[in-house]
Design an enzyme around this catalytic site. Structure first.
Site, PDB file in Angstrom:
ATOM      1  N   HIS A 167     -10.079   2.062  -0.427  1.00  0.00           N
ATOM      2  CA  HIS A 167      -8.638   1.817  -0.469  1.00  0.00           C
ATOM      3  C   HIS A 167      -8.287   1.305  -1.861  1.00  0.00           C
ATOM      4  CE1 HIS A 167      -4.620   1.083   0.354  1.00  0.00           C
ATOM      5  NE2 HIS A 167      -4.675   0.405   1.492  1.00  0.00           N
TER       6      HIS A 167
ATOM      7  N   CYS B 144       0.803  -1.232   0.000  1.00  0.00           N
ATOM      8  CA  CYS B 144       0.000   0.000   0.000  1.00  0.00           C
ATOM      9  C   CYS B 144       0.828   1.270   0.000  1.00  0.00           C
ATOM     10  CB  CYS B 144      -0.967  -0.025   1.173  1.00  0.00           C
ATOM     11  SG  CYS B 144      -2.002  -1.496   1.089  1.00  0.00           S
TER      12      CYS B 144
ATOM     13  N   HIS C 144      -2.887   7.950   5.726  1.00  0.00           N
ATOM     14  CA  HIS C 144      -3.265   6.706   5.052  1.00  0.00           C
ATOM     15  C   HIS C 144      -4.704   6.337   5.426  1.00  0.00           C
ATOM     16  CE1 HIS C 144      -2.408   3.110   2.851  1.00  0.00           C
ATOM     17  NE2 HIS C 144      -2.492   2.304   3.882  1.00  0.00           N
TER      18      HIS C 144
END
Lengths: 202, 385
Positions: B314, B149, B280
């Site tokens: 996401h 990620c 994030h």
């Protein structure tokens, strides 16, 4: 001078450290059996090894031999050791294995390994490295890119030691080639040509 | 070392096909996360941000055979084409490199009969990148970053280094990933998926919502490519760290993310004076906790902060680039956007989560990401005064 302090290669069921063969097994052996024999030869108990996918096992074993008797995180500080790895197939070997479980019962323990940088995580946990880490995908080994990347990290004082890794595995075809890059008085200078040569002769 | 400027960007998501469309939707408080029932993906309904197939098909170039490119390749191509058109950059330029950020690339081909009539080779990320680069006639072999990620932020960092060292003049960073049976089943097996749209940092958060999309950003040392009306923004500092703790769970202390943040801030020479943090914020229990501790440790917990996951879901390898492009829009428009889905703070260390649109002078922004494998990345964008 920035040098290739040591290197380790694992391929064709042979494990070599700085060009010296430490383990050679017959071709007929499955990868899983070969890598277990390398684990046994290493002689250090690390139960997390048995949870790893094949790609991580391969990277882990090569790092164990490359870094034997070294405590880089103590010597340089955990945040000053950097990992720069690459391969061709990313985590495709485990992707395929994970996808086989999807229709039935998707396996979380396989899914976590469907990212190639997990091997950097495994080595970082084992060696307590907290520095920069990066994973790239290339069609084939890229000596120039890896050489430049490691050189920049050291010259820009973003790392004091760098481990370059080419760790590829897909359906029983595999190879690992790891180099420890440090600033030393003498040794094999890190250049594209020297790296290329070590990789070719591995 | 040469300064590295950020030029135009694109965001291609369910909220729109340009950065401006996405920003407007976000300003209006619209989220791309919707409830979907797609039995081929998951046996029960799920929340995700998905790009409409018909809209994608209609947007793709009429003179190009739709069947020659996979769904993700089309998304990448459209996103990159928009940036090239906006900047007038010639993609065939030898001083230009394409950097592709992705976690799973064309993995959805596994789910199609006969790989959707594509060659098996298309599963390789380098092959996908080559197909995209060839579409534009690019001279250099593209670089592929695949680091969970943090891929998108790491791609920006890699691009910054390739330009500041003089190896390239322009780097087009493009991050993209799809929502597929592969990723949905995986995150579901982890029990990481929320049964409502995700709510980063909220006390009631239940996990992630996945999203698909692409973000593209041109980084350059060539100032003539910048729009005169806009602020001159550089990639002023960056760093990466590893938790060395757990492969699928974040650090307990946040110390390692704080380390990356502190190094990036020091490199940018901004001290603690940051106007905005694009964090994030996946909305899993542990990630958001870890980030709160990290920002607290770094002395940044008073700074206005959002997670964009409530808008886009996401988007994995796309997330860092999409969120960076929106962050740059925020700097240019002096407009902070809220953390969609957030109501009440539910993390151990206090954070200044943005709750509504705020018009405010913004010149320095921090973008962070963390991911599986224990990786963290931080980059600082700074507008020249």
């Amino acid at each position: 001078m920035i040098t290739i302090k040591s290197y380790c290669s694992v391929r064709n069921h042979q494990l070599k450290l700085n060009g010296t063969t430490l383990l050679a097994k017959e071709k007929e052996l499955l990868f899983s059996d070969f890598i277990k024999s390398a684990y046994d030869l290493n002689g250090s108990t690390y139960l997390k090894f048995f949870k790893m996918d094949d790609l991580c096992k391969l990277a882990f074993i090569a790092s164990e031999f490359l870094l034997k008797n070294r405590k880089l995180s103590e010597q340089y500080g955990a945040e000053n050791v950097s990992l720069v790895f690459a391969n061709t197939s990313s985590s495709l070997d485990t992707d395929l294995k994970y996808y086989q479980t999807v229709k039935d019962f998707p396996s979380p323990s396989l899914f976590v390994y469907t990212l190639p940088n997990i091997m950097l995580g495994e080595i970082s946990i084992r060696q307590k490295f907290k520095g920069k880490n990066a994973f790239f995908v290339f069609e084939a080994f890229q000596a120039e890119f890896l050489c430049n990347y490691a050189t920049r990290l050291l010259n820009d004082k973003k790392a004091k030691a760098v481990i370059i890794g080419w760790v590829e595995l897909l359906k029983e075809n595999y190879e690992a080639f790891l180099c420890l890059i440090e600033e030393t008085e003498s040794g094999t200078e890190l250049t594209k040509e020297n790296l290329e040569k070590l990789y070719t002769d591995r | 070392m040469k300064p590295v400027f950020t030029a135009q960007g694109n965001v291609l998501s369910s909220l729109g096909f340009t950065a401006a469309e996405n920003f407007t939707a976000m300003q209006q408080g619209r989220s791309g996360i919707k409830k979907h029932s797609i039995p081929e993906f998951l046996s029960f309904p799920f929340y995700a941000s998905l790009i409409d197939n018909e809209k994608l098909k209609a947007a793709f170039f009429p003179f190009i055979d739709n069947n020659n490119y996979t769904r993700l390749e089309k998304i990448f191509i459209l996103s990159i084409a928009d940036v090239l058109q906006q900047t007038g950059l010639n993609p065939k330029d030898e001083k230009t490199l394409l950097v592709i950020s992705t976690t799973k690339g064309n993995i959805n081909l596994l789910e199609l009969e006969n790989y959707g009539d594509f060659s098996e080779k298309r599963l390789l990320l380098s092959e996908m990148a080559k197909v995209i680069a060839d579409f534009f006639g690019m001279k250099n072999t593209p670089l592929v970053v695949s680091n969970a990620c943090i891929s998108g932020v790491l791609a920006i960092i890699s691009a910054q280094r390739l330009i500041s060292s003089g190896q390239y003049e322009n780097v087009i960073v493009s991050g993209g990933d799809l929502v597929s049976e592969f990723t949905l089943s995986g995150f579901n097996s982890f029990k990481a998926m929320s049964d409502e749209p995700c709510r980063p940092y909220d006390a009631e958060r239940k996990g992630i919502s996945l999203g698909e999309g692409c973000g593209t950003l041109l980084l350059t040392s060539n100032e003539t490519l910048l729009r005169k009306a806009e602020k001159k923004i550089t990639v002023a500092g960056c760093s990466v760290s590893n938790d060395a703790n757990h492969i699928s769970g974040p650090s307990r202390t946040g110390e390692e993310l704080a380390l990356a943040v502190n190094i990036a801030l020091a490199e940018a020479e901004v001290g603690k004076s940051v106007d905005f943090i694009s964090a994030h914020g996946t909305a899993t229990l542990f990630n958001d906790e870890m980030e709160s501790k990290a920002f607290f440790n770094a002395g940044l917990n008073h700074i206005p902060l959002n997670s964009m996951k409530g808008f886009f879901g996401h988007t994995l390898g796309a997330a860092g680039v999409i969120e960076a492009v929106v962050t740059l829009e925020s700097i240019n428009r002096n407009m902070l956007l809220p953390s969609h889905g957030f109501e009440n703070l539910g993390v151990p260390a206090p954070l200044n989560i943005i709750k509504q649109n705020v018009q405010k002078e913004i010149n320095t922004a921090l973008k962070t990401a963390s991911g599986f494998g224990g990786c963290n990345a931080a980059v600082v964008f700074k507008a020249e005064k």
